[in-house]
Design an enzyme around this catalytic site. Sequence first.
Site, PDB file in Angstrom:
ATOM      1  N   CYS A  10      42.177 -11.019  79.276  1.00  0.00           N
ATOM      2  CA  CYS A  10      41.709 -11.132  77.895  1.00  0.00           C
ATOM      3  C   CYS A  10      40.189 -11.236  77.875  1.00  0.00           C
ATOM      4  CB  CYS A  10      42.339 -12.343  77.204  1.00  0.00           C
ATOM      5  SG  CYS A  10      41.798 -13.939  77.878  1.00  0.00           S
ATOM      6  N   CYS A  13      38.621 -14.034  79.800  1.00  0.00           N
ATOM      7  CA  CYS A  13      38.489 -13.797  81.242  1.00  0.00           C
ATOM      8  C   CYS A  13      37.187 -13.072  81.547  1.00  0.00           C
ATOM      9  CB  CYS A  13      39.661 -12.966  81.755  1.00  0.00           C
ATOM     10  SG  CYS A  13      41.280 -13.705  81.502  1.00  0.00           S
ATOM     11  N   ASP A 497      13.382  21.631  74.010  1.00  0.00           N
ATOM     12  CA  ASP A 497      12.445  22.440  74.772  1.00  0.00           C
ATOM     13  C   ASP A 497      12.907  23.895  74.638  1.00  0.00           C
ATOM     14  OD1 ASP A 497      10.506  23.167  76.791  1.00  0.00           O
ATOM     15  OD2 ASP A 497      12.217  23.343  78.156  1.00  0.00           O
ATOM     16  N   ASP A 693      14.954  20.533  80.372  1.00  0.00           N
ATOM     17  CA  ASP A 693      15.491  20.768  81.714  1.00  0.00           C
ATOM     18  C   ASP A 693      14.436  20.780  82.808  1.00  0.00           C
ATOM     19  OD1 ASP A 693      14.266  23.206  81.057  1.00  0.00           O
ATOM     20  OD2 ASP A 693      15.574  24.279  82.447  1.00  0.00           O
ATOM     21  N   ASP A 697       9.495  18.155  81.221  1.00  0.00           N
ATOM     22  CA  ASP A 697      10.262  17.540  80.130  1.00  0.00           C
ATOM     23  C   ASP A 697      10.594  16.076  80.409  1.00  0.00           C
ATOM     24  OD1 ASP A 697      10.391  19.911  78.664  1.00  0.00           O
ATOM     25  OD2 ASP A 697      12.138  20.607  79.784  1.00  0.00           O
TER      26      ASP A 697
END
Length: 807
Positions: A10, A13, A497, A693, A697
């Site tokens: 639970c 815990c 980009d 990418d 960037d």
Amino acid sequence: MTIKVEGMHCASCVTRVEDTLKELPFVADPSVNLAGESARLRFTEPGHMAETAEALARAGYPVVTDVVEIAVEGMGDAAAVAKVEGALDDIPGVLEASANPATGIVRVTFAAGAVAPSALADAVDTTGYRAEIRSGGGLDLDARKAAETRVLRRDMVLAALLTLPVFIVEMAGHLVPGFHDWLHGLIGMQALRVAEFALTAIVLAVPGRRFFTQGVPQLVRMTPDMNSLVAVGTAAAFVYSTLATFAPGLFPAGTANVYFESAAVIVTLILFGRWMEAKAKGRTGEAIRALMDLAPKTARVERDGQTVDLPTAEIRAGDVLVVRPGEAIATDGEVLSGDSWVDESMITGEPVPVEKAEGDAVTGGTVNTNGALRVSATRVGADTTLAQIIRLVEQAQGAKLPIQSLVDKVTRWFVPGVMAIAAVAVAVWLAFGPDPALSFALVAGVAVLIIACPCAMGLATPTSIMVGTGRGAELGVLFRKGDALQALEGVRVVALDKTGTLTKGQPELTDVIGDDPDTVLRLAASVEAQSEHPIAAAILRAAEDKGLALSEPKGFRALPGFGLKAEVEGQAVLIGAERLMAREKIGTGALAQEAERLAALGKTPLYVAVDGAVAALLAVEDPIKDTTPDAIAALHAMGIEVAMITGDAQGTADAIAARLGIDHVTAEVLPRGKVKALEALRAEHGTTAFVGDGINDAPALAAADVGLAIGTGTDVAIGAADVVLSAGELSGVPTAIHLSRRTMRNIRQNLFWAFGYNVVLIPVAAGVLYPAFGTMLSPMLAAFAMAMSSVFVLTNALRLRFVKVAT
């Protein structure tokens, strides 16, 4: 690292485990996941896994461990033993390393799933001794979980069979008039009560034993959990009923009733709920298991002149693998010999196999379709691409979102609060309730303890995260950081980009305008040969196609955001955009108009200056990806504006933006200018995502509220991003946002249910409806409601498995 922790049931815990880890001075940033039954933590110094495991075991939540045996050559004295054991003990995740010099065997106990057996052998190798894995290291966590589920089902069935007679004896009279009188006349009321006592005692002592062995110690530690609530509630009903059976004189007249059926039914229903919960939890991790299943369990390896089958975990870097047609490649490597086509769809999402020959790289988990290959293993174990993808998904699944903070604050005091409410309810009924007040008080107290459900509260967020991020991995969206799952929901503008993101990143040289185009192209290509930029590759290909002989440049220098410079054949050559010419104070003359015309066509114009004067204009065109227009249309359909931030010329950027319907354009910016452009977009529109990418960037990816890296891009860009689009397509962006929105909506539904359930039903269990309607909530109904509450949350989260790609 992520470790598996047993005994969590639970939200309370989760709090206990986190508090235990936070108290350890060498542990930082612990995050506990109830749905995954795991804890993610960072060690500030090595060699403390054993102490961590001991602390968790004392708290009642032991770490799941695995054992591997390693044969070590030449380990013949105490110094060698100490050296080997020390190297292994320093590995995060290792609890104990015990070496036997007489047999040459080292037995290593480690946190299951936290360390690859191959990493243990590699650590021994660094000491100068040759290591070979002999056995172990094969703990199947899924099989372990399946076994636990079978045990729950067995205990639930046993409890149901023992409970059914008790339930019929006590409850059938409410449905069949005269049944009780007939049964009491046939057997006798006292004999029936004794039989009920015996059957209920077995239910509590055998299938229900887990609630007492786990709940009572936590109660003694003053850290009660859900097991403690069940233990106290069922024990109260059982003890009261036992005294009413064997010592009825202790009770006021009319109050010596028995509630054996409540105690037995509560255990049965909660076991039923846990069994259903375990089955549902098993489905939340299907995405991870599907990824793990991509890698074969064994591989054919060339060892000592022979080809042998070895477990994948025992493969070492440099081993030669023999991959037959139709087999999955066991680990990342390089083709030594053979020709074939390899299905890489699990990485790229592309269904068309890729041709592989000598010298080509292959990825573990991809499938060799026709020819035979000999592959040299380059990256093994946790270093493979597939392992890294799995690690990304696991990290995201173990993350805690900001929305979880409220749950954490409530659950810290939830169980003690429920026990206090139960005590108050008992006291109020004893003081003000009608006769028999003691019976009413018992029913109310037990119902409050049983109906409270910290499980649903603890499962509400992590189950949705697990299923949502797992579904994302199946759709090619990898969440590196869990926070991104929540942040993406609020994105108002997506900045992109251009090169490699909107476009294919494979530009082609289309125009060379100048008095001596071949000479200029030869000079430009000689300089560009030193660059790895896609535009450089396009210029080089054009020179090769013309058969031009290149020269070795001197003094090559890259000018980030501007271009390149070098000396070729004694001539100073500059290549770059118009801003480079402006910076160097070189006039562009009539070529400026040509540059504008080419830019209007969506091409990128580049000037070539030789010895301080413009010699030619080059035009490069990078084709737009086929999926880009649909991706931008999908973003617009979601109410999100699209921006383009690029270092390209303004005319080129405007032409592409007009063709694609992009809302905002910022062009001719340096890498640091992308960050400023993002800040301007954020100030105007709110939460902003950036998609890129390339190396240039990385600053923008890190600065954005959410950075999304095209998975085919550079490692630097991927490392700076929050989300990785493994298929390398822009279509992953709307899918990621769609998945985020669906997941966050699912989390809010779960939280509304979990909190609403407890807020409404705990007062009902305490008896607030009795004065107006004369009804009390049966503890048996309370147990059923509690069991179904967790199942509802899990079932709702599992709906995320069917989220589709955004269109």
